[in-house]
Scaffold this motif. Structure first.
Motif, PDB file in Angstrom:
ATOM      1  N   SER A  66       0.820  -1.211   0.000  1.00  0.00           N
ATOM      2  CA  SER A  66       0.000   0.000   0.000  1.00  0.00           C
ATOM      3  C   SER A  66       0.852   1.258   0.000  1.00  0.00           C
ATOM      4  O   SER A  66       0.351   2.350  -0.263  1.00  0.00           O
ATOM      5  N   SER A  67       2.136   1.110   0.259  1.00  0.00           N
ATOM      6  CA  SER A  67       3.040   2.254   0.271  1.00  0.00           C
ATOM      7  C   SER A  67       3.897   2.335  -0.975  1.00  0.00           C
ATOM      8  O   SER A  67       4.843   3.123  -1.017  1.00  0.00           O
ATOM      9  N   ALA A  68       3.608   1.541  -1.980  1.00  0.00           N
ATOM     10  CA  ALA A  68       4.454   1.502  -3.163  1.00  0.00           C
ATOM     11  C   ALA A  68       3.760   2.095  -4.386  1.00  0.00           C
ATOM     12  O   ALA A  68       2.585   1.827  -4.626  1.00  0.00           O
ATOM     13  N   VAL A  69       4.513   2.910  -5.115  1.00  0.00           N
ATOM     14  CA  VAL A  69       4.060   3.343  -6.427  1.00  0.00           C
ATOM     15  C   VAL A  69       4.084   2.126  -7.353  1.00  0.00           C
ATOM     16  O   VAL A  69       5.038   1.356  -7.336  1.00  0.00           O
ATOM     17  N   MET A  70       3.037   1.936  -8.145  1.00  0.00           N
ATOM     18  CA  MET A  70       2.907   0.760  -8.996  1.00  0.00           C
ATOM     19  C   MET A  70       2.843   1.169 -10.460  1.00  0.00           C
ATOM     20  O   MET A  70       2.339   2.244 -10.800  1.00  0.00           O
ATOM     21  N   GLY A  71       3.336   0.278 -11.316  1.00  0.00           N
ATOM     22  CA  GLY A  71       3.311   0.578 -12.738  1.00  0.00           C
ATOM     23  C   GLY A  71       3.077  -0.656 -13.586  1.00  0.00           C
ATOM     24  O   GLY A  71       3.212  -1.788 -13.104  1.00  0.00           O
TER      25      GLY A  71
ATOM     26  N   SER B 245      -0.016   6.363  -8.267  1.00  0.00           N
ATOM     27  CA  SER B 245       0.634   6.790  -7.037  1.00  0.00           C
ATOM     28  C   SER B 245       0.205   5.925  -5.860  1.00  0.00           C
ATOM     29  O   SER B 245      -0.713   5.107  -5.954  1.00  0.00           O
ATOM     30  N   LYS B 246       0.864   6.147  -4.740  1.00  0.00           N
ATOM     31  CA  LYS B 246       0.557   5.384  -3.533  1.00  0.00           C
ATOM     32  C   LYS B 246      -0.913   5.533  -3.134  1.00  0.00           C
ATOM     33  O   LYS B 246      -1.565   4.571  -2.735  1.00  0.00           O
ATOM     34  N   SER B 247      -1.406   6.735  -3.226  1.00  0.00           N
ATOM     35  CA  SER B 247      -2.792   7.000  -2.819  1.00  0.00           C
ATOM     36  C   SER B 247      -3.801   6.654  -3.899  1.00  0.00           C
ATOM     37  O   SER B 247      -5.000   6.587  -3.636  1.00  0.00           O
ATOM     38  N   GLY B 248      -3.319   6.490  -5.120  1.00  0.00           N
ATOM     39  CA  GLY B 248      -4.218   6.224  -6.233  1.00  0.00           C
ATOM     40  C   GLY B 248      -4.773   7.479  -6.886  1.00  0.00           C
ATOM     41  O   GLY B 248      -5.536   7.389  -7.843  1.00  0.00           O
ATOM     42  N   THR B 249      -4.372   8.627  -6.386  1.00  0.00           N
ATOM     43  CA  THR B 249      -4.935   9.874  -6.905  1.00  0.00           C
ATOM     44  C   THR B 249      -4.198  10.396  -8.129  1.00  0.00           C
ATOM     45  O   THR B 249      -4.713  11.240  -8.857  1.00  0.00           O
TER      46      THR B 249
ATOM     47  N   LYS C  58      -3.632   6.454 -23.790  1.00  0.00           N
ATOM     48  CA  LYS C  58      -4.513   7.415 -23.123  1.00  0.00           C
ATOM     49  C   LYS C  58      -5.913   7.356 -23.715  1.00  0.00           C
ATOM     50  O   LYS C  58      -6.097   7.335 -24.930  1.00  0.00           O
ATOM     51  N   GLY C  59      -6.896   7.328 -22.826  1.00  0.00           N
ATOM     52  CA  GLY C  59      -8.275   7.239 -23.265  1.00  0.00           C
ATOM     53  C   GLY C  59      -8.757   5.827 -23.504  1.00  0.00           C
ATOM     54  O   GLY C  59      -9.954   5.596 -23.684  1.00  0.00           O
ATOM     55  N   ARG C  60      -7.837   4.864 -23.522  1.00  0.00           N
ATOM     56  CA  ARG C  60      -8.222   3.461 -23.753  1.00  0.00           C
ATOM     57  C   ARG C  60      -7.912   2.580 -22.538  1.00  0.00           C
ATOM     58  O   ARG C  60      -8.652   1.629 -22.261  1.00  0.00           O
ATOM     59  N   PHE C  61      -6.831   2.871 -21.831  1.00  0.00           N
ATOM     60  CA  PHE C  61      -6.427   2.074 -20.675  1.00  0.00           C
ATOM     61  C   PHE C  61      -6.666   2.858 -19.388  1.00  0.00           C
ATOM     62  O   PHE C  61      -6.523   4.085 -19.364  1.00  0.00           O
ATOM     63  N   THR C  62      -6.991   2.129 -18.327  1.00  0.00           N
ATOM     64  CA  THR C  62      -7.165   2.743 -17.014  1.00  0.00           C
ATOM     65  C   THR C  62      -6.473   1.897 -15.959  1.00  0.00           C
ATOM     66  O   THR C  62      -6.746   0.700 -15.841  1.00  0.00           O
ATOM     67  N   ILE C  63      -5.590   2.532 -15.198  1.00  0.00           N
ATOM     68  CA  ILE C  63      -4.920   1.851 -14.107  1.00  0.00           C
ATOM     69  C   ILE C  63      -5.633   2.201 -12.799  1.00  0.00           C
ATOM     70  O   ILE C  63      -6.071   3.338 -12.609  1.00  0.00           O
ATOM     71  N   SER C  64      -5.756   1.219 -11.919  1.00  0.00           N
ATOM     72  CA  SER C  64      -6.399   1.449 -10.637  1.00  0.00           C
ATOM     73  C   SER C  64      -5.776   0.529  -9.599  1.00  0.00           C
ATOM     74  O   SER C  64      -5.084  -0.430  -9.951  1.00  0.00           O
ATOM     75  N   ARG C  65      -6.019   0.831  -8.337  1.00  0.00           N
ATOM     76  CA  ARG C  65      -5.490  -0.015  -7.287  1.00  0.00           C
ATOM     77  C   ARG C  65      -6.517  -0.184  -6.180  1.00  0.00           C
ATOM     78  O   ARG C  65      -7.343   0.691  -5.945  1.00  0.00           O
ATOM     79  N   ASP C  66      -6.452  -1.318  -5.532  1.00  0.00           N
ATOM     80  CA  ASP C  66      -7.288  -1.616  -4.375  1.00  0.00           C
ATOM     81  C   ASP C  66      -6.337  -2.059  -3.277  1.00  0.00           C
ATOM     82  O   ASP C  66      -5.934  -3.221  -3.224  1.00  0.00           O
TER      83      ASP C  66
ATOM     84  N   GLU D   7      10.372   0.931  -4.795  1.00  0.00           N
ATOM     85  CA  GLU D   7      10.674   0.816  -3.380  1.00  0.00           C
ATOM     86  C   GLU D   7       9.703   1.725  -2.621  1.00  0.00           C
ATOM     87  O   GLU D   7       9.500   2.875  -3.012  1.00  0.00           O
ATOM     88  N   PRO D   8       9.125   1.233  -1.543  1.00  0.00           N
ATOM     89  CA  PRO D   8       8.126   2.026  -0.814  1.00  0.00           C
ATOM     90  C   PRO D   8       8.622   3.363  -0.298  1.00  0.00           C
ATOM     91  O   PRO D   8       7.818   4.269  -0.048  1.00  0.00           O
ATOM     92  N   SER D   9       9.919   3.511  -0.159  1.00  0.00           N
ATOM     93  CA  SER D   9      10.447   4.787   0.350  1.00  0.00           C
ATOM     94  C   SER D   9      10.370   5.903  -0.685  1.00  0.00           C
ATOM     95  O   SER D   9      10.491   7.078  -0.336  1.00  0.00           O
ATOM     96  N   TYR D  10      10.129   5.546  -1.953  1.00  0.00           N
ATOM     97  CA  TYR D  10      10.026   6.548  -3.017  1.00  0.00           C
ATOM     98  C   TYR D  10       8.564   6.905  -3.284  1.00  0.00           C
ATOM     99  O   TYR D  10       7.705   6.036  -3.358  1.00  0.00           O
ATOM    100  N   SER D  11       8.295   8.179  -3.474  1.00  0.00           N
ATOM    101  CA  SER D  11       6.918   8.641  -3.640  1.00  0.00           C
ATOM    102  C   SER D  11       6.568   9.089  -5.050  1.00  0.00           C
ATOM    103  O   SER D  11       5.391   9.171  -5.393  1.00  0.00           O
TER     104      SER D  11
END
Length: 126
Positions: free
Chosen positions: A30-35, A52-56, A65-73, A100-104
């Protein structure tokens, strides 16, 4: 430590949709930026989307763009990539990755991502 496992790839006709999922294990997910990244045959791996970590905050390569959507739970420790209006050029192995979770920073360079899944094949037929 973060371990990542992708699923949801497959064969689809042009114009169709697929949803990729990445299941993460590790206390710090939950603290990691994902890609998401992808690698087509004979090409270098390229950035697709990041969240981003928060998903915002989300970022995408222009071609999706406009075709793919990334999301996290974060409650389910998953990150997803909804892919619509797929094109043959989207054919590739898709990889989930985590910083790495230490990176934002929500970055687009694969060099910034420390943890990688094994990949899932997406094939789009014309």
């Amino acid at each position: 430590q973060v371990q990542l496992v992708e699923s949801g790839g497959g064969l689809v006709q042009a114009g169709g949709s697929l949803r990729l999922s990445c299941a993460a294990s590790g206390r710090t997910f939950s603290s990691a930026v994902m890609g998401w990244f992808r690698q087509a045959p004979g090409k270098e791996r390229e950035f697709v989307a990041a969240i981003s970590k928060s998903g915002t905050v989300t970022k995408y390569v222009d071609s999706v763009k406009g075709r793919f959507t990334i999301s996290r739970d974060s409650a389910k420790n998953t990150v997803s990539l909804q892919m619509n209006s797929l094109k043959p050029d989207d054919t590739a192995i898709y990889y989930c990755a985590a910083r790495e979770p230490s990176y934002s920073a929500t970055t687009t360079s694969e060099r910034d991502y420390s943890y990688w899944g094994q990949g899932t094949q997406v094939t789009v037929s014309s």
